[in-house]
Design a protein around this motif. Structure first.
Motif, PDB file in Angstrom:
ATOM      1  N   ALA A 193      42.403  92.632  67.060  1.00 24.39           N
ATOM      2  CA  ALA A 193      42.880  92.003  65.831  1.00 24.39           C
ATOM      3  C   ALA A 193      41.698  91.570  64.963  1.00 24.39           C
ATOM      4  O   ALA A 193      41.669  91.822  63.754  1.00 24.39           O
ATOM      5  N   PHE A 194      40.681  90.970  65.600  1.00 22.48           N
ATOM      6  CA  PHE A 194      39.491  90.534  64.870  1.00 22.48           C
ATOM      7  C   PHE A 194      38.773  91.714  64.223  1.00 22.48           C
ATOM      8  O   PHE A 194      38.387  91.671  63.057  1.00 22.48           O
ATOM      9  N   VAL A 195      38.582  92.783  64.996  1.00 16.95           N
ATOM     10  CA  VAL A 195      37.859  93.946  64.485  1.00 16.95           C
ATOM     11  C   VAL A 195      38.605  94.561  63.304  1.00 16.95           C
ATOM     12  O   VAL A 195      38.009  94.854  62.258  1.00 16.95           O
ATOM     13  N   LEU A 196      39.923  94.734  63.458  1.00  6.50           N
ATOM     14  CA  LEU A 196      40.720  95.320  62.373  1.00  6.50           C
ATOM     15  C   LEU A 196      40.612  94.475  61.109  1.00  6.50           C
ATOM     16  O   LEU A 196      40.434  94.983  60.008  1.00  6.50           O
ATOM     17  N   LYS A 197      40.721  93.173  61.318  1.00  7.54           N
ATOM     18  CA  LYS A 197      40.669  92.248  60.179  1.00  7.54           C
ATOM     19  C   LYS A 197      39.300  92.320  59.494  1.00  7.54           C
ATOM     20  O   LYS A 197      39.199  92.417  58.272  1.00  7.54           O
ATOM     21  N   LEU A 198      38.254  92.321  60.308  1.00  9.58           N
ATOM     22  CA  LEU A 198      36.891  92.348  59.786  1.00  9.58           C
ATOM     23  C   LEU A 198      36.639  93.618  58.979  1.00  9.58           C
ATOM     24  O   LEU A 198      36.133  93.576  57.860  1.00  9.58           O
ATOM     25  N   VAL A 199      37.010  94.770  59.565  1.00  8.55           N
ATOM     26  CA  VAL A 199      36.685  96.048  58.938  1.00  8.55           C
ATOM     27  C   VAL A 199      37.617  96.354  57.764  1.00  8.55           C
ATOM     28  O   VAL A 199      37.167  96.573  56.644  1.00  8.55           O
ATOM     29  N   PHE A 200      38.916  96.338  58.031  1.00  9.91           N
ATOM     30  CA  PHE A 200      39.853  96.850  57.026  1.00  9.91           C
ATOM     31  C   PHE A 200      40.268  95.807  55.992  1.00  9.91           C
ATOM     32  O   PHE A 200      40.675  96.151  54.900  1.00  9.91           O
ATOM     33  N   ALA A 201      40.172  94.534  56.353  1.00  7.78           N
ATOM     34  CA  ALA A 201      40.543  93.515  55.374  1.00  7.78           C
ATOM     35  C   ALA A 201      39.307  92.974  54.670  1.00  7.78           C
ATOM     36  O   ALA A 201      39.204  93.014  53.455  1.00  7.78           O
ATOM     37  N   GLU A 202      38.335  92.524  55.464  1.00  5.46           N
ATOM     38  CA  GLU A 202      37.230  91.812  54.826  1.00  5.46           C
ATOM     39  C   GLU A 202      36.170  92.747  54.260  1.00  5.46           C
ATOM     40  O   GLU A 202      35.652  92.519  53.174  1.00  5.46           O
ATOM     41  N   GLN A 203      35.823  93.827  54.975  1.00  2.00           N
ATOM     42  CA  GLN A 203      34.777  94.708  54.458  1.00  2.00           C
ATOM     43  C   GLN A 203      35.316  95.746  53.486  1.00  2.00           C
ATOM     44  O   GLN A 203      34.789  95.930  52.406  1.00  2.00           O
ATOM     45  N   LEU A 204      36.388  96.445  53.890  1.00  4.74           N
ATOM     46  CA  LEU A 204      36.900  97.509  53.022  1.00  4.74           C
ATOM     47  C   LEU A 204      37.936  96.999  52.020  1.00  4.74           C
ATOM     48  O   LEU A 204      38.200  97.654  51.016  1.00  4.74           O
ATOM     49  N   GLY A 205      38.508  95.844  52.332  1.00  5.85           N
ATOM     50  CA  GLY A 205      39.476  95.254  51.405  1.00  5.85           C
ATOM     51  C   GLY A 205      40.746  96.067  51.205  1.00  5.85           C
ATOM     52  O   GLY A 205      41.396  95.999  50.163  1.00  5.85           O
ATOM     53  N   LEU A 206      41.109  96.876  52.202  1.00  6.12           N
ATOM     54  CA  LEU A 206      42.295  97.725  52.061  1.00  6.12           C
ATOM     55  C   LEU A 206      43.589  96.952  52.273  1.00  6.12           C
ATOM     56  O   LEU A 206      44.620  97.277  51.702  1.00  6.12           O
ATOM     57  N   PHE A 207      43.526  95.965  53.147  1.00  2.00           N
ATOM     58  CA  PHE A 207      44.726  95.200  53.478  1.00  2.00           C
ATOM     59  C   PHE A 207      44.420  93.710  53.391  1.00  2.00           C
ATOM     60  O   PHE A 207      43.266  93.314  53.525  1.00  2.00           O
ATOM     61  N   PRO A 208      45.447  92.900  53.168  1.00  2.00           N
ATOM     62  CA  PRO A 208      45.230  91.449  53.173  1.00  2.00           C
ATOM     63  C   PRO A 208      44.802  90.975  54.559  1.00  2.00           C
ATOM     64  O   PRO A 208      45.138  91.602  55.561  1.00  2.00           O
ATOM     65  N   SER A 209      44.057  89.874  54.603  1.00  2.00           N
ATOM     66  CA  SER A 209      43.481  89.459  55.876  1.00  2.00           C
ATOM     67  C   SER A 209      44.282  88.356  56.555  1.00  2.00           C
ATOM     68  O   SER A 209      44.027  88.039  57.716  1.00  2.00           O
TER      69      SER A 209
END
Lengths: 340, 334
Positions: free
Chosen positions: B148-164
């Motif tokens: 969950a942390f990794v997904l949030k870090l990569v796809f939400a916070e770095q790539l900004g594709l999804f809300p975090s």
């Protein structure tokens, strides 16, 4: 000019390749031919290659790890000829179920447990004849009726586990004959059934052959089954034909010791009560490679030293009676009986 | 079919009763009590004892259990000691978040797992098979909160594709009907609200789906391999049927039977196991609430929530049994 046979199998070979080990030669240059309205028996113990032969003709052998040789020329319904062993898979899929069909050994495991019988019959018609819905259901009911299943309208909706063993085999036969195939292969169709049912199923099959003029290849380990049924019989041993003849000829003059042994091991009602049955000694596992001599030699009562001098050639004995033995139980014309 | 359902519901009653007994005494085994959480730290021992008495916690335990059951039979699950609101009300507020999350995770697991498992079985020994088998092992072994942390870090916070975090973008004014945000959005035709809620479900749904996905891939693969060897598949081939017909009607219909059972069992673990994912994505479902209730010894909430989850679980498995009997005529009860 004689017409070519419906199916002419010439030197069919099937080998299973194994990694870093010697291939297993399951079928070794078998030749036979089938004709409309005739029943041809392929007889032998388990492991002799008879089921592999049927699967090879159906194109149902696994794609990998198998080497198939020889030809199987099949006269197509629309005219022309095709080698069943060389057809592309998609063409073979079109032929299966329509021109060539198969009845399997164990009716319970050969039917899909979660699909109603009617649907399993109808799907063949839908696939090859484009018949759908209510029309397909009606035809399926007719087929069930034809193979002797009572109350077909109700049976259509039932599942395999709700049918008796004999009914299941009848349903499988209905699926096989749905599109009026010109070639029907029956692989031990009565093995899983009890004796009274066996007779009924054989009667049904021979009736269908007579009515439709279908060519039937009957595969069995039981000479008793083919005795009353087949027009011609081929006896296989360890992947090769050891004897082949018209039925009456074969039963009157079994020439290969293996055939004679199989016949001697059938119980007969007219034999004296205290006469013991004579089994064929040993098992198929005792076979030696054909390259080293006669594969049956280790189990043979008529064994002589020259039996191990390479594979015995196929010899002729009268019209169409072939056998592969150096010391036959019946003398070939012009030879002295060895009479032991 | 109706008799079958009735019988299954009736057999669930003793199960739930047994669970209530077990839970009631289990919860009381936790050291300390609500008097520590409810009163300030500097409260005296007398004050704490007085609170216990007024809450009835010093009464004989069997008497307390009897009281609990009597209330329960009248549909009263008590009130939360933390919030003072009825347990059932609290549940109805928190549950939609968890249910939506679990449903999303199961959707991912089924939609990816079944095709992947089938292809792996069909191409057994090939690169896709190795990927499926290895990937599912990784999926089972990776801790869900880490994923969950990794997904949030990569796809939400770095790539900004999804809300975090959260279930909906802050400031979005959406109509509430059921509390299931996606359902509400669709029902009110507020499509942007539904899409927004859906986007918030993607990452937590993926994280939570890792274990059921891995299990479904493996089970589908094993089951398909077994079915491919069955005689009736050979019969279907002998009929010359098209490959698609053989795949759906003859292979998958049979291969799905054990997978359907597994889906039922897994969905229960999703409802109860969402807590870590919920906290990483600040999702605010029942998991977080149960965790808080454990900290404060909120007995009514613990008992009520777990009992309701168990009931939901029983219902899901009833649905699974019904669909199983539709799939497999051999277990059908006439």
């Amino acid at each position: 000019m004689t017409r070519s046979p419906l199916l002419d199998v010439d030197e069919l070979s099937v080998a299973f390749t194994r990694r870093r080990r010697r291939d297993v030669q399951a079928v070794d240059r078998i030749s036979f031919s089938l004709d409309e309205g005739r029943i041809t028996g392929l007889v032998g113990e388990s492991g002799c290659g008879k089921s592999v032969t049927s699967l090879a003709l159906m194109g149902l052998l696994p794609a990998r790890g198998v080497r198939v040789g020889g030809t199987a020329r099949f006269r197509l319904g629309g005219g022309g000829e095709a080698d069943l062993l060389a057809l592309p898979p998609a063409r073979m899929r079109d032929l299966r179920g329509s021109e060539i069909a198969m009845v399997f050994q164990d009716p319970l495991s050969s039917l899909n447990p979660v699909v109603p019988i009617g649907r399993q019959v109808a799907e063949v018609l839908t696939r090859h004849r484009g018949v759908k819905g209510a029309a397909a259901r009606d035809q399926a009911a007719e087929l069930l009726d034809r193979v002797g299943i009572p109350d077909p309208g109700r049976r259509l909706r039932e599942y395999p586990h709700e049918l008796s063993g004999g009914m299941r085999q009848r349903a499988l036969i209905a699926m096989a004959v749905a599109c009026r195939p010109r070639l029907l292969i029956a692989d031990e169709p009565t093995t899983a059934l009890d004796v009274t049912i066996q007779a009924q199923i054989l009667e049904l099959l021979s009736g269908l052959v007579a009515e439709e003029g279908t060519a039937l290849l009957m595969i069995t380990h039981d000479l008793g089954v083919v005795a009353g049924l087949c027009d011609e019989i081929n006896v296989l041993y360890s992947g090769r034909t050891v004897e082949g003849a018209e039925r009456h000829e074969l039963f009157a003059a079994p020439t290969h010791p293996y055939t004679a042994g199989l016949l001697g091991s059938i119980p007969r009602l007219d034999a004296p009560r205290d006469e013991p049955l004579t089994p064929v000694r040993g098992t198929v596992d005792d076979a030696i490679a054909w390259d080293d001599g006669c594969a049956f030699a280790p189990r043979c009562d008529r064994f002589a030293d020259d039996c191990l001098g390479g594979p015995p050639p196929m010899r002729e004995r009268g019209a169409g009676h072939r056998f592969r033995c150096l010391h036959p139980t019946e003398p070939a014309p012009g030879e002295e009986s060895e009479g032991r | 079919m109706l008799r079958f359902i009735t019988r299954r519901v009736l057999t669930a009653v003793p199960t739930l009763f047994g669970l209530s007994v077990l839970l009631f005494f289990w919860v009381r085994l936790l050291p300390g009590g609500p008097e520590y959480a409810l009163l300030p730290e500097d409260a005296s021992a007398e004050q704490r004892a007085a609170l216990r008495r007024t809450m009835g916690l010093d009464d004989p335990i069997l008497e307390q259990y009897g009281r609990f059951v009597l209330q329960l039979l009248q549909g009263d699950m008590g009130t939360s000691l933390q919030t003072g609101r009825p347990v059932l009300t609290e549940f109805l507020i928190k549950f939609p978040a968890t249910a939506e999350l679990a449903a999303m995770a199961m959707l991912f697991a089924v939609a990816i797992g079944i095709p992947l498992g089938y292809l792996a079985a069909r191409r057994r020994g090939g690169p896709l098979d190795a990927l499926a088998v290895g990937g599912s092992l990784l999926g089972i072994c990776t801790p869900v909160f880490f994923l969950a942390f990794v997904l949030k870090l990569v796809f939400a916070e770095q790539l900004g594709l999804f809300p975090s975090a959260f279930r909906q973008s802050p400031g979005l004014d959406a109509t509430r009907i059921t509390g299931f945000f996606v359902v509400d959005g669709i029902a009110t035709r507020e499509w942007d609200a539904a899409a927004d809620a859906l986007m918030h479900l993607v990452l937590p749904g993926l994280a939570l789906s890792s274990i059921p996905l891995a299990v479904i891939v493996r089970m589908t693969r094993a089951s398909v391999i077994e079915v491919l060897g069955e005689d009736y598949v050979r019969t279907a081939e002998a009929k010359g049927l098209h490959r698609g017909t053989i795949r759906t009607r003859h292979v998958l219909r049979n291969a799905m039977l054990p997978v359907v059972t597994a889906i039922g069992l897994l969905s229960g673990s999703l409802l109860a196991g969402a807590v870590l994912t919920e906290s990483v994505f600040a999702f605010g479902g029942i998991g977080e609430f149960i965790y808080a209730a454990t900290q404060t010894r909120d007995y009514p909430v613990l008992l009520g929530f777990i009992l309701i989850i168990a009931t939901v679980y029983v219902l899901i498995n009833l649905l699974v049994d019904i669909s199983y009997s539709l799939l497999d005529p051999r277990v059908r009860v006439s």
